[in-house]
Design a protein around this motif. Structure first.
Motif, PDB file in Angstrom:
ATOM      1  N   HIS A 134      -9.457  56.827 -73.640  1.00  0.00           N
ATOM      2  CA  HIS A 134     -10.374  56.298 -72.581  1.00  0.00           C
ATOM      3  C   HIS A 134     -11.295  55.459 -73.049  1.00  0.00           C
ATOM      4  N   HIS A 139     -12.875  51.248 -72.250  1.00  0.00           N
ATOM      5  CA  HIS A 139     -14.039  50.429 -72.403  1.00  0.00           C
ATOM      6  C   HIS A 139     -14.262  49.369 -73.332  1.00  0.00           C
ATOM      7  N   GLU A 180     -17.538  52.400 -65.600  1.00  0.00           N
ATOM      8  CA  GLU A 180     -16.763  53.303 -65.436  1.00  0.00           C
ATOM      9  C   GLU A 180     -15.830  53.011 -64.363  1.00  0.00           C
ATOM     10  N   SER A 195     -13.697  51.468 -67.051  1.00  0.00           N
ATOM     11  CA  SER A 195     -12.836  52.119 -67.932  1.00  0.00           C
ATOM     12  C   SER A 195     -12.003  53.258 -67.000  1.00  0.00           C
TER      13      SER A 195
END
Ligand SMILES: [Fe+2]
Length: 263
Positions: A134, A139, A180, A195
């Protein structure tokens, strides 16, 4: 000629990261097993076909730029050595979940707190806490984009200066609906750059298949929309350019100074 003694430089970085210091670790790259590298490769190969079609160009360019490997876990210091000359961002290993002040302090210093553990093969689709897939796959490629890079640092500065929980929760909605779960319009299509969408097949498919309303990014509406973490999104926001979210932070900062953000 200007010379900074190495000790001075180290001390100043410790002072800068006073809140985050207890969470900083080293990435023990040699300790990753062949099975972990294989799980990474499996995760990447599951996401790439969808991302080639539906990810923002800036994400795809960024993943090339940072040298993200498809068949091996990322070495964080190698990634930082590519990223730092471009935008000043460092991909910094941390031990896990961090309290707000430590997290914001790191963003303000252009250091992205990055976990080093990887989910197991039994939980490829979901982890309750962020892992290195993640954090890095999701990101870090966006940190190679200069405007996004400035936006993320500015967000950290803004939050690091706040102590009021209600204020932080409200500003946190900006992070959620951009960093996000952000969307962008490119070439007449909706593309993903957040992300949580990049790293999750389920969340991304929900957007692509129309399971989620998409509205133009509007800072007032974003600030009015609470975050729900326990269900697929029913509403997300699409920007036209990354300048737009940088400007949204400027407006937010003005409202904080005027005392009108929570009105
Ligand atoms: Fe995240």
């Amino acid at each position: 000629m200007f010379f900074i003694h190495p000790t001075t430089a180290i001390l100043s970085s410790v002072v800068t990261l006073a809140e985050a210091a207890p969470y900083l670790i080293q990435q023990d790259y040699a300790a990753y097993t062949l099975e972990q590298h294989a799980v990474w490769a499996e995760l990447v190969s599951r996401r790439m076909p969808q991302l080639h079609e539906h990810a923002a160009q800036e994400y795809l360019d960024g993943s090339e730029y940072i040298g993200l490997k498809h068949d091996q876990l990322p070495n964080l210091s190698e990634i930082s050595s590519r990223l730092e000359p471009r935008t000043g961002w460092n991909t910094t290993p941390v031990s896990g979940f961090m309290p707000g002040p430590a997290f914001f302090e790191m963003l303000a210093a252009r250091k992205f707190p990055t976990t080093t553990w990887l989910r197991s093969r039994e939980s490829l689709e979901y982890t309750p806490e962020p892992d290195i897939f993640h954090d890095v796959f999701g990101h870090v490629p966006m940190h190679a984009h200069p405007v996004f890079a400035d936006f993320l640092q500015h967000y950290g500065q803004l939050c690091a200066a706040q102590t009021d929980e209600a204020m932080l929760e409200r500003i946190g909605r900006i992070f959620w609906y951009t960093v996000e779960f952000g969307l962008i319009r490119q070439g007449g299509k909706i593309k993903v750059y957040g992300s949580g969408l990049i790293s999750s097949n389920g969340e991304c498919t929900n957007v692509i298949n129309g399971g989620c309303a998409i509205r133009d990014f509007d800072i007032d509406e974003v600030l009015r929309t609470p975050v729900k973490v326990d269900e697929m999104h029913k509403l997300l926001f699409a920007i036209d350019s990354f300048e737009q979210i940088y400007e949204a932070l400027r407006v937010t900062e003005e409202r904080i100074e005027e005392g009108t953000l929570l009105d």
